[in-house]
Design a protein around this motif. Structure first.
Motif, PDB file in Angstrom:
ATOM      1  N   VAL A 193     -74.745  23.675-116.198  1.00 33.55           N
ATOM      2  CA  VAL A 193     -73.413  23.512-115.621  1.00 33.55           C
ATOM      3  C   VAL A 193     -72.708  22.388-116.385  1.00 33.55           C
ATOM      4  O   VAL A 193     -73.241  21.285-116.497  1.00 33.55           O
ATOM      5  N   PRO A 194     -71.512  22.625-116.926  1.00 33.12           N
ATOM      6  CA  PRO A 194     -70.848  21.590-117.742  1.00 33.12           C
ATOM      7  C   PRO A 194     -70.430  20.396-116.893  1.00 33.12           C
ATOM      8  O   PRO A 194     -70.081  20.544-115.719  1.00 33.12           O
ATOM      9  N   PRO A 195     -70.456  19.205-117.471  1.00 30.70           N
ATOM     10  CA  PRO A 195     -70.112  17.996-116.723  1.00 30.70           C
ATOM     11  C   PRO A 195     -68.604  17.755-116.677  1.00 30.70           C
ATOM     12  O   PRO A 195     -67.875  18.117-117.595  1.00 30.70           O
ATOM     13  N   LEU A 196     -68.158  17.111-115.594  1.00 30.65           N
ATOM     14  CA  LEU A 196     -66.777  16.653-115.511  1.00 30.65           C
ATOM     15  C   LEU A 196     -66.615  15.263-116.097  1.00 30.65           C
ATOM     16  O   LEU A 196     -65.496  14.806-116.291  1.00 30.65           O
ATOM     17  N   SER A 197     -67.727  14.568-116.329  1.00 37.05           N
ATOM     18  CA  SER A 197     -67.621  13.219-116.884  1.00 37.05           C
ATOM     19  C   SER A 197     -68.679  13.013-117.953  1.00 37.05           C
ATOM     20  O   SER A 197     -69.809  13.500-117.833  1.00 37.05           O
ATOM     21  N   LEU A 198     -68.284  12.288-118.985  1.00 40.28           N
ATOM     22  CA  LEU A 198     -69.194  11.893-120.050  1.00 40.28           C
ATOM     23  C   LEU A 198     -68.913  10.432-120.390  1.00 40.28           C
ATOM     24  O   LEU A 198     -67.760   9.989-120.359  1.00 40.28           O
ATOM     25  N   ALA A 199     -69.971   9.703-120.697  1.00 42.10           N
ATOM     26  CA  ALA A 199     -69.835   8.300-121.069  1.00 42.10           C
ATOM     27  C   ALA A 199     -70.211   8.122-122.532  1.00 42.10           C
ATOM     28  O   ALA A 199     -71.171   8.728-123.013  1.00 42.10           O
ATOM     29  N   THR A 200     -69.453   7.306-123.232  1.00 42.28           N
ATOM     30  CA  THR A 200     -69.796   6.934-124.603  1.00 42.28           C
ATOM     31  C   THR A 200     -70.191   5.467-124.620  1.00 42.28           C
ATOM     32  O   THR A 200     -69.636   4.663-123.867  1.00 42.28           O
ATOM     33  N   ASP A 201     -71.147   5.140-125.466  1.00 37.70           N
ATOM     34  CA  ASP A 201     -71.649   3.763-125.526  1.00 37.70           C
ATOM     35  C   ASP A 201     -71.943   3.423-126.971  1.00 37.70           C
ATOM     36  O   ASP A 201     -72.772   4.074-127.614  1.00 37.70           O
ATOM     37  N   ASP A 202     -71.251   2.410-127.493  1.00 38.92           N
ATOM     38  CA  ASP A 202     -71.442   2.049-128.897  1.00 38.92           C
ATOM     39  C   ASP A 202     -72.478   0.950-129.088  1.00 38.92           C
ATOM     40  O   ASP A 202     -72.667   0.454-130.199  1.00 38.92           O
ATOM     41  N   GLN A 203     -73.179   0.566-127.997  1.00 38.29           N
ATOM     42  CA  GLN A 203     -74.209  -0.465-128.101  1.00 38.29           C
ATOM     43  C   GLN A 203     -75.598   0.067-127.773  1.00 38.29           C
ATOM     44  O   GLN A 203     -76.566  -0.260-128.440  1.00 38.29           O
ATOM     45  N   GLY A 204     -75.712   0.839-126.734  1.00 35.58           N
ATOM     46  CA  GLY A 204     -76.988   1.407-126.295  1.00 35.58           C
ATOM     47  C   GLY A 204     -76.679   2.573-125.396  1.00 35.58           C
ATOM     48  O   GLY A 204     -75.826   3.396-125.705  1.00 35.58           O
ATOM     49  N   ILE A 205     -77.353   2.637-124.245  1.00 31.31           N
ATOM     50  CA  ILE A 205     -77.010   3.630-123.238  1.00 31.31           C
ATOM     51  C   ILE A 205     -77.463   3.073-121.900  1.00 31.31           C
ATOM     52  O   ILE A 205     -78.433   2.311-121.815  1.00 31.31           O
ATOM     53  N   TYR A 206     -76.766   3.432-120.849  1.00 30.01           N
ATOM     54  CA  TYR A 206     -76.925   2.759-119.554  1.00 30.01           C
ATOM     55  C   TYR A 206     -78.339   2.816-118.994  1.00 30.01           C
ATOM     56  O   TYR A 206     -78.760   1.918-118.273  1.00 30.01           O
ATOM     57  N   TYR A 207     -79.107   3.870-119.297  1.00 28.56           N
ATOM     58  CA  TYR A 207     -80.433   4.004-118.682  1.00 28.56           C
ATOM     59  C   TYR A 207     -81.534   3.291-119.468  1.00 28.56           C
ATOM     60  O   TYR A 207     -82.690   3.300-119.056  1.00 28.56           O
TER      61      TYR A 207
ATOM     62  N   ALA B  84     -80.722   6.893-135.120  1.00 27.37           N
ATOM     63  CA  ALA B  84     -79.327   7.095-135.514  1.00 27.37           C
ATOM     64  C   ALA B  84     -78.628   5.744-135.583  1.00 27.37           C
ATOM     65  O   ALA B  84     -78.424   5.081-134.568  1.00 27.37           O
ATOM     66  N   VAL B  85     -78.284   5.331-136.786  1.00 31.82           N
ATOM     67  CA  VAL B  85     -77.640   4.036-136.999  1.00 31.82           C
ATOM     68  C   VAL B  85     -76.123   4.236-137.016  1.00 31.82           C
ATOM     69  O   VAL B  85     -75.619   5.232-137.521  1.00 31.82           O
ATOM     70  N   ASN B  86     -75.399   3.280-136.439  1.00 29.63           N
ATOM     71  CA  ASN B  86     -73.935   3.323-136.403  1.00 29.63           C
ATOM     72  C   ASN B  86     -73.416   4.587-135.718  1.00 29.63           C
ATOM     73  O   ASN B  86     -72.426   5.190-136.151  1.00 29.63           O
ATOM     74  N   ALA B  87     -74.090   4.988-134.651  1.00 25.36           N
ATOM     75  CA  ALA B  87     -73.680   6.164-133.893  1.00 25.36           C
ATOM     76  C   ALA B  87     -73.342   5.765-132.463  1.00 25.36           C
ATOM     77  O   ALA B  87     -73.952   4.866-131.889  1.00 25.36           O
ATOM     78  N   VAL B  88     -72.361   6.436-131.912  1.00 27.17           N
ATOM     79  CA  VAL B  88     -71.984   6.248-130.518  1.00 27.17           C
ATOM     80  C   VAL B  88     -72.798   7.220-129.680  1.00 27.17           C
ATOM     81  O   VAL B  88     -72.818   8.425-129.960  1.00 27.17           O
ATOM     82  N   ARG B  89     -73.476   6.715-128.667  1.00 30.56           N
ATOM     83  CA  ARG B  89     -74.301   7.564-127.806  1.00 30.56           C
ATOM     84  C   ARG B  89     -73.451   8.183-126.704  1.00 30.56           C
ATOM     85  O   ARG B  89     -72.552   7.535-126.174  1.00 30.56           O
TER      86      ARG B  89
END
Length: 665
Positions: free
Chosen positions: A404-418, A383-388
């Motif tokens: 179970v739905p999350p209370l927090s979500l992270a967006t990353d426009d470069q990669g992803i933390y893991y 996926a090019v030019n996509a926010v993860r």
């Protein structure tokens, strides 16, 4: 203003003659919490008449007050109000309650002017709070209304900024402003700055189409141009070489940004040695610093409101609220397209990201779209030019694998933390927090204390810790062996068995406590092993927050439990490259990216990972919220589960775990 509700203490009847006091639930609630019982009717002894500033209906209350010799309470929006103007229907986050006058009217001294003239304003803690508040407003681009698109670039620096205001606004007329006065200001800006470009900043109400201003395209020349896009005032102030205003709040912000604005009216911030005043007010003789002005106007004077806890609060809590809301609006206001999202997550994604415009779910990245595109991180390959998008680190009370739905979500426009194989936005945020301001460090410290005292972890599942043998205890968290963090972030040690063997080899005399991953224990993911003979204790179905205070070390591949251990002062050794490794806070036996060269403190790491990176959803109010509210909700339990269909899917998922790929799309 006391932060406690005044129920049970002596209260004041507030007689009003403007229906807005009764129909606006937020205004009514703030007044109630501030000790006022809003009523209709004629005043009796000890009653107070409430009027809204200098509004068209104010004369009703003022005439009754004059006849009955009753005191008057002037009510106005606070200087940090909301994302959008009040005429858009958004309730305020604070009010100005003044028994003496109006802050914008120099005809008589207001409570704010009295504060500025007589309060010592020399308390070190107060002034430190003021300095931190100024920096946060600047960093977050907060103003009275804060729905600014930060991608809109200001003009090239070197211009003179002339601030327009809403026509016939009370703050204008109180300073004697009219069309001629604004034209005079524009002429003087040109005469006093020969050759300089002149930019006229249009008022937000004018941009939104609610009220006309004093300037229009008719003023534009080869030197003069209008700024009528929702550009951040802080961005405009940064590029300005001079600021001209009649009485706009932007003049106050210009002072905070380091300017000495040219002021043609008599607003509250004029006359204290921080402005160049065309009109002088003899009773204002004191010279103040920026921090002193801010302390009085933003900390001591307003009555601030916390919509999540439904109580009065300090300025810092309002800044937390606006930080969460403005950040989300700036990411979401254009709308999103999204792909790679499981069906059961879509309703929650709409709650988190579709508040401005509904998310459009697609099969892949659209070729032509005016919206940014998001994709679930595990589905982002190619996926090019996509926010993860990925779950945050304080997720829920229950497992994601149980839907179970999350209370927090992270967006990353470069990669992803893991994924350490490429840079991520989280890495950038951590590096940026190598040095913290005192207010940032204090907030991170308080957050860590809140998390530790409430025993919060990512999923908040499991029971009490088992009895542990005496000795040097090392906690070894098991992981899901086909998890992306294992596949991308480990080297020679890639399985739970290999991890335990490596820890035992390095620590032959330690007490090893193996904690299986909750998804594995629930038979929802791969990674089950026979740890007998490798571990001294198998802590099954145990809350990690109950284990961490009883161990001296944590050894892990990439588990988030290592980060949770750091917050509790436990030493951590990594054999992979989790996001918290490589910054000097852990012992790293795996290969971590050389680009992680910054050396933040633990508070810097926490600020980046828990405050800067994710967004949080409050299940009680249904609004986006600061991290502190999410921690409170997690600590008090009662978190929402999925609906009946989701619960059935979760049970089927457990029954057919070997076919998980069918629903993990």
């Amino acid at each position: 203003m006391s932060l406690e509700t005044t129920a049970g203490s002596e209260r004041t009847r507030l007689l009003v003659f403007n229906g807005g006091f009764l129909t606006s639930r937020r205004i009514h609630r703030i007044l109630t919490l501030a000790g006022y019982d809003v009523r209709l009717g004629l005043p009796k002894e000890n009653d107070v008449i409430g009027v809204w500033g200098n509004s068209p209906t104010a004369h009703r209350g003022l005439s009754v007050a004059a006849r009955k010799d009753s005191p008057v309470l002037r009510v106005e929006d606070a200087f940090l109000r909301s994302l959008h103007p009040g005429r858009s229907g958004e309730p305020p986050l604070g009010l100005l309650l003044d028994r003496s006058g109006m802050h914008f009217d120099p005809a008589q001294a207001s409570d704010l002017e009295t504060l500025l003239a007589t309060h010592p304003l020399d308390d070190t803690a107060l002034l430190n709070r003021a300095r931190g508040g100024i920096e946060r407003m600047r960093d977050l681009h907060l103003s009275k209304y804060s729905a600014f698109d930060l991608s809109v670039q200001p003009p090239d620096p070197g211009y003179v900024l002339v601030v327009d205001q809403a026509r016939d606004d009370a703050a204008v007329t109180a300073s004697g402003g009219d069309q001629a006065r604004f034209r005079e200001m524009l002429v003087m800006a040109q005469e006093e700055n020969p050759g300089a470009r002149i930019l006229i900043k249009t008022h937000p109400d004018t941009i939104a189409g609610h009220r006309a201003g004093y300037f229009s395209e008719a003023e534009e020349t080869d030197r003069v141009s209008l700024i009528n896009t929702p550009t951040s005032p802080w961005s405009l102030l940064e590029g300005a070489v001079g600021v001209y205003t009649l009485s706009s709040q932007m003049g106050f912000e210009a002072i905070l940004a380091g300017h000495k604005p040219r002021v043609f009216g008599q607003p509250f911030y004029a006359g204290w040695g921080l402005t160049q005043d065309e009109l002088h007010l003899p009773r204002r003789q004191r010279n103040l610093t920026r921090a002193q002005l801010f302390a009085a106007a933003m900390i001591l004077y307003p009555t601030w409101y916390d919509p999540y806890r439904d109580q009065l609060c300090e300025l810092e809590t309002v800044l937390d609220t606006l930080e969460a809301r403005t950040r989300a609006w700036r990411q979401d206001h254009k709308g999103w397209t999204a792909s790679g999202m499981r069906l059961w997550k879509r309703k929650h994604l709409q709650q988190m990201f579709g508040r401005e415009k509904k998310i459009r779910f697609t099969e892949g990245v659209p070729e032509h779209s005016d919206r940014p595109h998001m994709v679930w991180a595990s589905q982002a390959r190619g996926a090019v030019n996509a926010v993860r998008v990925e779950d945050g680190f304080l997720r829920s009370r229950g497992l994601g694998a149980e839907l179970v739905p999350p209370l927090s979500l992270a967006t990353d426009d470069q990669g992803i933390y893991y994924d350490p194989t490429q840079p991520s936005q989280l890495e950038e945020l951590i590096a940026a927090r190598e040095i913290l301001r005192p207010d940032q460090e204090m907030r991170a410290e308080k957050l860590v204390a809140q998390i530790v005292s409430a025993q919060i972890s990512k999923y908040n599942t499991g029971g009490a810790a088992p009895d542990l043998p005496d000795g040097h205890r090392i906690l070894v968290p098991g992981q899901v062996e086909d998890d992306a963090s294992i596949m991308l972030g480990t080297g020679n040690v890639r399985t739970n068995t290999e991890l335990l063997r490596a820890v035992r080899e390095a620590n032959p005399n330690a007490i090893l406590i193996y904690k299986p991953h909750p998804d594995v224990e629930a038979r929802l993911r791969d990674g089950a092993i026979d740890a007998q003979g490798l571990a001294d204790v198998i802590a099954s179905e145990c809350d990690p927050a109950a284990l961490l205070p009883q161990v001296q070390e944590v050894w892990t591949m990439t588990s988030l439990l290592g980060f949770e251990a750091l917050m509790r002062g436990v030493r951590v050794t990594t054999l992979g490259a989790p996001f918290y490794a490589g910054w000097g806070l852990t012992t790293d036996l795996g290969i971590v990216p050389a680009r992680r060269g910054a050396r933040p403190s633990l508070c810097g790491l926490v600020h980046a990972a828990l405050i800067d990176y994710p967004r949080y959803f409050d299940p009680v109010t249904g609004d986006l919220c600061p991290v502190e509210i999410a921690v409170e909700r997690l600590s008090k339990g009662g978190m929402p589960k999925g609906g009946p269909v989701v619960r059935i899917l979760s049970k089927l998922q457990g029954a057919f775990a070997t076919h998980a790929h069918l629903w993990r799309r």
